[in-house]
Design a protein around this motif. Structure first.
Motif, short mmCIF file in Angstrom:
data_model
loop_
_atom_site.label_atom_id
_atom_site.label_comp_id
_atom_site.label_asym_id
_atom_site.label_seq_id
_atom_site.Cartn_x
_atom_site.Cartn_y
_atom_site.Cartn_z
N ALA A 140 23.55 35.64 -10.25
CA ALA A 140 23.55 34.68 -10.86
C ALA A 140 22.10 34.08 -11.37
N LEU A 141 21.00 34.63 -10.19
CA LEU A 141 19.66 34.18 -10.27
C LEU A 141 19.18 35.45 -11.27
N SER A 142 17.63 34.28 -11.55
CA SER A 142 17.03 35.42 -12.09
C SER A 142 15.92 36.92 -11.10
N ARG A 143 15.43 37.11 -11.58
CA ARG A 143 14.43 38.30 -10.43
C ARG A 143 13.21 38.17 -9.56
N GLU A 144 13.01 37.26 -10.09
CA GLU A 144 12.11 35.82 -9.34
C GLU A 144 12.65 35.00 -7.72
N GLU A 145 13.41 34.26 -9.07
CA GLU A 145 15.08 33.39 -7.93
C GLU A 145 15.01 34.19 -6.92
N ILE A 146 15.83 35.69 -7.03
CA ILE A 146 16.36 36.55 -5.93
C ILE A 146 15.61 36.67 -5.01
N ALA A 147 14.28 37.43 -5.39
CA ALA A 147 13.10 37.84 -4.69
C ALA A 147 12.67 36.65 -3.69
N ASP A 148 12.38 35.63 -4.24
CA ASP A 148 12.11 34.39 -3.25
C ASP A 148 13.17 34.47 -2.52
N ASP A 149 14.10 33.64 -2.82
CA ASP A 149 15.86 33.69 -1.93
C ASP A 149 15.07 34.60 -1.02
N LEU A 150 15.53 36.15 -0.77
CA LEU A 150 15.16 37.08 0.34
C LEU A 150 14.33 37.00 0.85
N THR A 151 12.97 36.75 0.33
CA THR A 151 12.08 36.67 1.09
C THR A 151 11.98 35.28 2.45
N ARG A 152 12.33 34.93 1.38
CA ARG A 152 12.84 32.95 2.37
C ARG A 152 13.75 33.61 4.09
N ARG A 153 14.58 34.18 3.19
CA ARG A 153 15.96 34.71 4.46
C ARG A 153 15.07 35.25 5.21
N VAL A 154 14.47 36.65 4.78
CA VAL A 154 13.95 37.11 5.64
C VAL A 154 13.18 36.69 6.90
#
Length: 216
Positions: free
Chosen positions: A53-67
């Motif tokens: 339940a996040l925006s596309r941009e929030e998901i992209a940023d979240d995954l980027t931070r994790r990786v």
């Protein structure tokens, strides 16, 4: 970058699974492999469909931070990648990195390479249309100041191969985590360990190499 130069696909799979789990869903490696090579914003739509339940941009940023955090701890080179890049640098062959990963992540790879390895870097957050659209490769050729038809693209995913071929670049697919089927004009190799300047020149001149045959 991902899957071609460095083997970050396990990082992406783990990060996707963790994010989906935090939102009460489940995620398998098989589902993750379907996203290999895709634009992060397009991948985000799939994750939304699985309960994130996040925006596309929030998901992209979240995954980027994790990786990016995983990459900061270890850069997992694909066999032959560092050696090929070093040889191209020594020979003065201009190279561009064309990736759908975001700049934040790419910086960890660039820090692990000698200065000047890539003259140009095009990332997923710097283009309007990501792979499989040809825009990323056309942009890279423009920044290099060369005709894309004088370039050789090395890819490992279906969206990446589609992007490279559509741009007009000679294209080589290296075996990765997902099969890349035969396609007119596409060369396929098992590993970057078999790739050198001579083979790149052969493919650029219109030659086709296929080390995979009926394996995929």
């Amino acid at each position: 970058m991902d899957g071609t130069i460095i083997d970050t696909e396990p990082y992406w799979l783990a990060s996707e699974a963790a994010l989906v789990a935090e939102h009460g869903g489940t995620w398998s490696d098989a589902q993750g492999l379907e996203l290999v090579g895709m634009n992060l914003l397009d991948s985000a739509v799939v994750l939304q469909e699985h309960g994130v339940a996040l925006s596309r941009e929030e998901i992209a940023d979240d995954l980027t931070r994790r990786v990016a955090a995983l990459l900061a701890a270890e850069v997992p080179w694909r066999p032959g990648a560092a050696e090929l890049l070093a040889d191209l640098r020594e020979r003065g062959v201009p190279c561009a990195l064309v990736t759908m990963s975001y700049r934040e992540m790419v910086e960890h790879l660039l820090e692990a390479l000698p200065a000047g390895t890539f003259e140009v870097v095009v990332t997923g957050d710097e283009v309007e249309r990501g792979k499989p659209d040809p825009e990323p490769y056309l942009r890279a050729a423009e920044l290099l100041g060369v005709d894309v038809a004088r370039c050789v693209a090395i890819e490992d995913s279906r969206p990446g191969v589609a992007s490279a071929l559509a741009s007009g670049a000679a294209t080589i697919a290296v075996r990765g985590h997902v099969p890349v089927v035969q396609h007119p004009g596409l060369s396929r190799i098992r590993s970057l360990e078999t790739l050198d300047v001579g083979l790149l020149g052969h493919v650029l001149a219109g030659g086709i190499v296929d080390d995979l045959g009926d394996d995929e």
